[in-house]
Design a protein around this motif. Structure first.
Motif, PDB file in Angstrom:
ATOM      1  N   LYS A  67     -71.254 -75.514 -31.876  1.00 32.39           N
ATOM      2  CA  LYS A  67     -71.585 -74.816 -30.635  1.00 32.39           C
ATOM      3  C   LYS A  67     -72.406 -75.731 -29.737  1.00 32.39           C
ATOM      4  CE  LYS A  67     -75.818 -72.710 -32.480  1.00 32.39           C
ATOM      5  NZ  LYS A  67     -76.578 -71.461 -32.685  1.00 32.39           N
ATOM      6  N   VAL A  68     -72.544 -75.314 -28.481  1.00 32.09           N
ATOM      7  CA  VAL A  68     -73.416 -75.992 -27.524  1.00 32.09           C
ATOM      8  C   VAL A  68     -74.311 -74.931 -26.891  1.00 32.09           C
ATOM      9  CG1 VAL A  68     -73.558 -77.338 -25.401  1.00 32.09           C
ATOM     10  CG2 VAL A  68     -71.709 -77.787 -27.034  1.00 32.09           C
ATOM     11  N   VAL A  69     -75.620 -75.165 -26.925  1.00 29.20           N
ATOM     12  CA  VAL A  69     -76.581 -74.256 -26.295  1.00 29.20           C
ATOM     13  C   VAL A  69     -77.192 -74.963 -25.090  1.00 29.20           C
ATOM     14  CG1 VAL A  69     -78.683 -72.903 -26.593  1.00 29.20           C
ATOM     15  CG2 VAL A  69     -77.086 -73.160 -28.507  1.00 29.20           C
ATOM     16  N   ILE A  70     -77.172 -74.306 -23.944  1.00 24.03           N
ATOM     17  CA  ILE A  70     -77.636 -74.906 -22.691  1.00 24.03           C
ATOM     18  C   ILE A  70     -78.852 -74.134 -22.191  1.00 24.03           C
ATOM     19  CG2 ILE A  70     -76.977 -75.511 -20.315  1.00 24.03           C
ATOM     20  CD1 ILE A  70     -74.011 -75.230 -21.380  1.00 24.03           C
ATOM     21  N   ARG A  71     -79.911 -74.858 -21.880  1.00 20.98           N
ATOM     22  CA  ARG A  71     -81.127 -74.236 -21.357  1.00 20.98           C
ATOM     23  C   ARG A  71     -81.636 -75.011 -20.144  1.00 20.98           C
ATOM     24  NH1 ARG A  71     -81.993 -74.006 -27.000  1.00 20.98           N
ATOM     25  NH2 ARG A  71     -82.115 -71.875 -27.845  1.00 20.98           N
ATOM     26  N   PRO A  72     -82.265 -74.324 -19.199  1.00 21.07           N
ATOM     27  CA  PRO A  72     -82.834 -75.006 -18.038  1.00 21.07           C
ATOM     28  C   PRO A  72     -84.207 -75.589 -18.357  1.00 21.07           C
ATOM     29  CG  PRO A  72     -83.157 -72.660 -17.818  1.00 21.07           C
ATOM     30  CD  PRO A  72     -82.399 -72.862 -19.102  1.00 21.07           C
ATOM     31  N   PHE A  73     -84.560 -76.653 -17.652  1.00 17.32           N
ATOM     32  CA  PHE A  73     -85.921 -77.184 -17.744  1.00 17.32           C
ATOM     33  C   PHE A  73     -86.237 -77.900 -16.439  1.00 17.32           C
ATOM     34  CE2 PHE A  73     -83.329 -80.765 -18.938  1.00 17.32           C
ATOM     35  CZ  PHE A  73     -84.019 -81.893 -18.535  1.00 17.32           C
ATOM     36  N   GLU A  74     -87.523 -78.076 -16.202  1.00 16.37           N
ATOM     37  CA  GLU A  74     -87.958 -78.716 -14.967  1.00 16.37           C
ATOM     38  C   GLU A  74     -88.318 -80.161 -15.241  1.00 16.37           C
ATOM     39  OE1 GLU A  74     -91.720 -78.056 -12.173  1.00 16.37           O
ATOM     40  OE2 GLU A  74     -90.375 -76.320 -12.158  1.00 16.37           O
ATOM     41  N   ASN A  75     -87.757 -81.071 -14.487  1.00 15.00           N
ATOM     42  CA  ASN A  75     -88.022 -82.499 -14.654  1.00 15.00           C
ATOM     43  C   ASN A  75     -88.453 -83.077 -13.309  1.00 15.00           C
ATOM     44  OD1 ASN A  75     -88.155 -85.121 -15.610  1.00 15.00           O
ATOM     45  ND2 ASN A  75     -85.952 -85.483 -15.386  1.00 15.00           N
ATOM     46  N   ARG A  76     -89.770 -83.347 -13.195  1.00 12.42           N
ATOM     47  CA  ARG A  76     -90.323 -83.913 -11.965  1.00 12.42           C
ATOM     48  C   ARG A  76     -89.961 -83.077 -10.733  1.00 12.42           C
ATOM     49  NH1 ARG A  76     -89.156 -90.410 -12.974  1.00 12.42           N
ATOM     50  NH2 ARG A  76     -90.323 -90.570 -14.928  1.00 12.42           N
ATOM     51  N   GLY A  77     -90.079 -81.782 -10.899  1.00 11.93           N
ATOM     52  CA  GLY A  77     -89.820 -80.884  -9.786  1.00 11.93           C
ATOM     53  C   GLY A  77     -88.372 -80.508  -9.592  1.00 11.93           C
ATOM     54  N   ASN A  78     -87.460 -81.076 -10.365  1.00 17.41           N
ATOM     55  CA  ASN A  78     -86.028 -80.783 -10.245  1.00 17.41           C
ATOM     56  C   ASN A  78     -85.557 -79.930 -11.417  1.00 17.41           C
ATOM     57  OD1 ASN A  78     -85.678 -82.438  -7.896  1.00 17.41           O
ATOM     58  ND2 ASN A  78     -85.747 -84.234  -9.234  1.00 17.41           N
ATOM     59  N   LEU A  79     -84.723 -78.947 -11.105  1.00 17.54           N
ATOM     60  CA  LEU A  79     -84.165 -78.096 -12.144  1.00 17.54           C
ATOM     61  C   LEU A  79     -83.003 -78.814 -12.821  1.00 17.54           C
ATOM     62  CD1 LEU A  79     -84.340 -75.296 -13.493  1.00 17.54           C
ATOM     63  CD2 LEU A  79     -82.633 -74.511 -11.839  1.00 17.54           C
ATOM     64  N   CYS A  80     -83.110 -79.001 -14.122  1.00 18.24           N
ATOM     65  CA  CYS A  80     -82.060 -79.673 -14.899  1.00 18.24           C
ATOM     66  C   CYS A  80     -81.652 -78.780 -16.067  1.00 18.24           C
ATOM     67  CB  CYS A  80     -82.562 -81.025 -15.416  1.00 18.24           C
ATOM     68  SG  CYS A  80     -83.042 -82.191 -14.111  1.00 18.24           S
ATOM     69  N   PHE A  81     -80.623 -79.227 -16.787  1.00 18.75           N
ATOM     70  CA  PHE A  81     -80.095 -78.409 -17.880  1.00 18.75           C
ATOM     71  C   PHE A  81     -79.870 -79.285 -19.111  1.00 18.75           C
ATOM     72  CE2 PHE A  81     -79.193 -76.371 -13.939  1.00 18.75           C
ATOM     73  CZ  PHE A  81     -79.473 -75.031 -14.191  1.00 18.75           C
ATOM     74  N   GLN A  82     -80.424 -78.827 -20.231  1.00 17.45           N
ATOM     75  CA  GLN A  82     -80.280 -79.563 -21.486  1.00 17.45           C
ATOM     76  C   GLN A  82     -79.175 -78.937 -22.332  1.00 17.45           C
ATOM     77  OE1 GLN A  82     -83.248 -79.657 -24.998  1.00 17.45           O
ATOM     78  NE2 GLN A  82     -83.508 -81.654 -24.019  1.00 17.45           N
ATOM     79  N   PHE A  83     -78.241 -79.776 -22.774  1.00 16.09           N
ATOM     80  CA  PHE A  83     -77.152 -79.370 -23.657  1.00 16.09           C
ATOM     81  C   PHE A  83     -77.540 -79.747 -25.090  1.00 16.09           C
ATOM     82  CE2 PHE A  83     -75.233 -78.909 -19.715  1.00 16.09           C
ATOM     83  CZ  PHE A  83     -73.892 -78.526 -19.777  1.00 16.09           C
ATOM     84  N   GLU A  84     -77.684 -78.754 -25.961  1.00 15.06           N
ATOM     85  CA  GLU A  84     -77.938 -78.983 -27.382  1.00 15.06           C
ATOM     86  C   GLU A  84     -76.623 -78.795 -28.130  1.00 15.06           C
ATOM     87  OE1 GLU A  84     -82.563 -77.624 -28.127  1.00 15.06           O
ATOM     88  OE2 GLU A  84     -80.958 -76.212 -28.565  1.00 15.06           O
ATOM     89  N   THR A  85     -76.083 -79.869 -28.666  1.00 17.98           N
ATOM     90  CA  THR A  85     -74.818 -79.821 -29.378  1.00 17.98           C
ATOM     91  C   THR A  85     -75.075 -79.815 -30.878  1.00 17.98           C
ATOM     92  OG1 THR A  85     -73.752 -81.044 -27.575  1.00 17.98           O
ATOM     93  CG2 THR A  85     -72.591 -80.953 -29.692  1.00 17.98           C
ATOM     94  N   TYR A  86     -74.622 -78.777 -31.565  1.00 14.75           N
ATOM     95  CA  TYR A  86     -74.857 -78.607 -33.000  1.00 14.75           C
ATOM     96  C   TYR A  86     -73.630 -79.088 -33.773  1.00 14.75           C
ATOM     97  CZ  TYR A  86     -78.889 -75.754 -31.780  1.00 14.75           C
ATOM     98  OH  TYR A  86     -80.093 -75.316 -31.292  1.00 14.75           O
ATOM     99  N   ARG A  87     -73.819 -80.206 -34.482  1.00 18.09           N
ATOM    100  CA  ARG A  87     -72.718 -80.780 -35.265  1.00 18.09           C
ATOM    101  C   ARG A  87     -73.196 -80.986 -36.703  1.00 18.09           C
ATOM    102  NH1 ARG A  87     -68.140 -83.339 -33.819  1.00 18.09           N
ATOM    103  NH2 ARG A  87     -68.814 -83.507 -31.637  1.00 18.09           N
TER     104      ARG A  87
END
Length: 389
Positions: free
Chosen positions: A32-52
């Motif tokens: 599966k892939v779990v995606i969560r938002p996070f703030e990086n230097r004032g910009n909204l980004c998204f982290q993809f966690e890939t479970y293998r």
């Protein structure tokens, strides 16, 4: 698919809780892939966690990149998406041709989470409340504020405790647990482990930190006494020769250099430790041994040989622990920007778990001339056991 992409675009903001991609189309794909938002230097980004298998891989994307990546994964790798936002949950099944079946439900369940979820991580040790050992070690001020230069250390401590929290069900409550930290150094994590288990979770513990440096041990004992940590002791000694206990419940060895990690792992297995947490460092031994025609075009480059040897070293260690009946994961301890030595071997003694098969391990070792210290130590232990029987 167009409607689903519109929902995706609307949901990917600061109110997003998570997105899960699952129900893989191909057997070799990650679970599966779990995606969560996070703030990086004032910009909204998204982290993809890939479970293998037993590993988790992380990739970060901007919003346009994230939407494009999700669309690609849904048409090639996964059939299902679940979007959980502050005010709704949306699930969809996507066919190979991109046709989607969408179900969207309004909900109030996550509204309270959205105020802090994306901007401030809920650490095990509170960020704004003073923790005595963190204050004494210079990580926090007396008011509980994390000192600017110590944010990385604060995150590392909490990340370590997250790994410990995962294995709490394997640690028996109601008995006094013996816990050893080999190569404890200044003991940030040793004090953190004691505070978490003894003070926060109510476990009875006998914790021992072991290090070669006399001054370090003296300072750690002084601090333990000042904090009233009566069941925490620091001793000067070497991993390979320590014989102060007969059985151990948990062994921790973080950044023990080269074969010191092997001696610690061997000790842990001999003691029947229920939990082993090890972050290896400086894997030189296999780097000196590794050879073989198949990989020679790559091994001739020194920096690549070093990286390959380090990964193989820890892979072989994990296999040897599995051969002793442990359930083993290799996990990312902290971000590589903090240190390149960021992999943790987490081993949990399995109840009645059948030891791993050894043929593939031996084939690899023989083909590349690999005979590490841990293998030799475990073989010696096995020979001694047979003699006594």
């Amino acid at each position: 698919m167009k409607q689903l992409l519109e929902i995706l675009d609307q949901s990917m903001d600061e109110n997003l809780i998570r997105i899960i991609l699952s129900n893989k189309r191909k057997t070799e794909a990650a679970q599966k892939v779990v995606i969560r938002p996070f703030e990086n230097r004032g910009n909204l980004c998204f982290q993809f966690e890939t479970y293998r298998n037993n590993q988790v891989f992380h990739d970060n994307y901007s919003k346009p990149e994230a939407i494009k990546k999700v669309e690609e994964l849904l048409t090639t790798v996964y059939k299902q998406i679940e979007i959980t936002a502050a005010s709704f949950v949306c699930t969809a099944l996507v066919s190979k041709k991109g046709k989607s079946t969408i179900r969207k439900k309004q909900t109030e369940a996550y509204k309270k989470l959205t105020l802090t979820h994306n901007r401030k991580k809920a650490y095990i040790l509170p960020e704004r409340e003073p923790v005595p050992f963190l204050v004494e070690l210079g990580v926090q001020t007396k008011e509980g504020k994390v000192i600017d230069k110590k944010h990385k250390k604060f995150r590392q401590i909490n990340r370590f405790l997250e790994f410990v929290r995962d294995v709490l069900p394997r640690l028996e409550k109601g008995k006094r647990l013996t816990i050893l930290d080999f190569g404890c150094g200044k003991s940030y994590l040793t004090f953190a482990l004691y505070h978490y288990l003894k003070i926060m979770e109510g476990y009875e513990v006998n914790m021992i930190g072991l290090d070669l440096k006399e001054e370090v041990i003296r300072n750690c004992n002084r601090l333990a006494e000042k904090l009233g940590y009566d069941d925490l002791t620091f001793l000067q000694g070497d991993i390979s020769s320590y014989e102060g206990v007969d059985t151990v419940d948990m062994v921790v060895t973080l950044h023990a250099c080269d074969t010191a990690t092997d001696f610690a792992l061997d000790k842990a297995v001999r003691w029947g430790a229920k939990v082993i947490l090890s972050v290896p460092c400086c894997q030189h031994e296999i780097n000196r041994q590794i050879s073989g025609e198949l990989l020679q075009p790559v091994l001739k480059y020194g920096v690549l040989k070093e990286k390959i040897a380090a990964l193989i070293t820890d892979g072989l260690r994990a296999n040897l622990l599995e051969q002793k009946g442990y359930e083993v994961q290799i996990l990312e301890f902290i971000d590589t920007e903090h240190t390149p030595k960021n992999l943790m071997i987490r081993a949990i003694k399995g109840k009645g778990k059948k030891p791993a098969e050894t043929t593939a391990y031996q084939t690899l070792c023989d083909s590349m001339n690999l005979h590490g210290t841990l293998e030799k130590l475990m073989q010696e232990s096995e020979n001694q056991r047979r003699i006594t029987e």
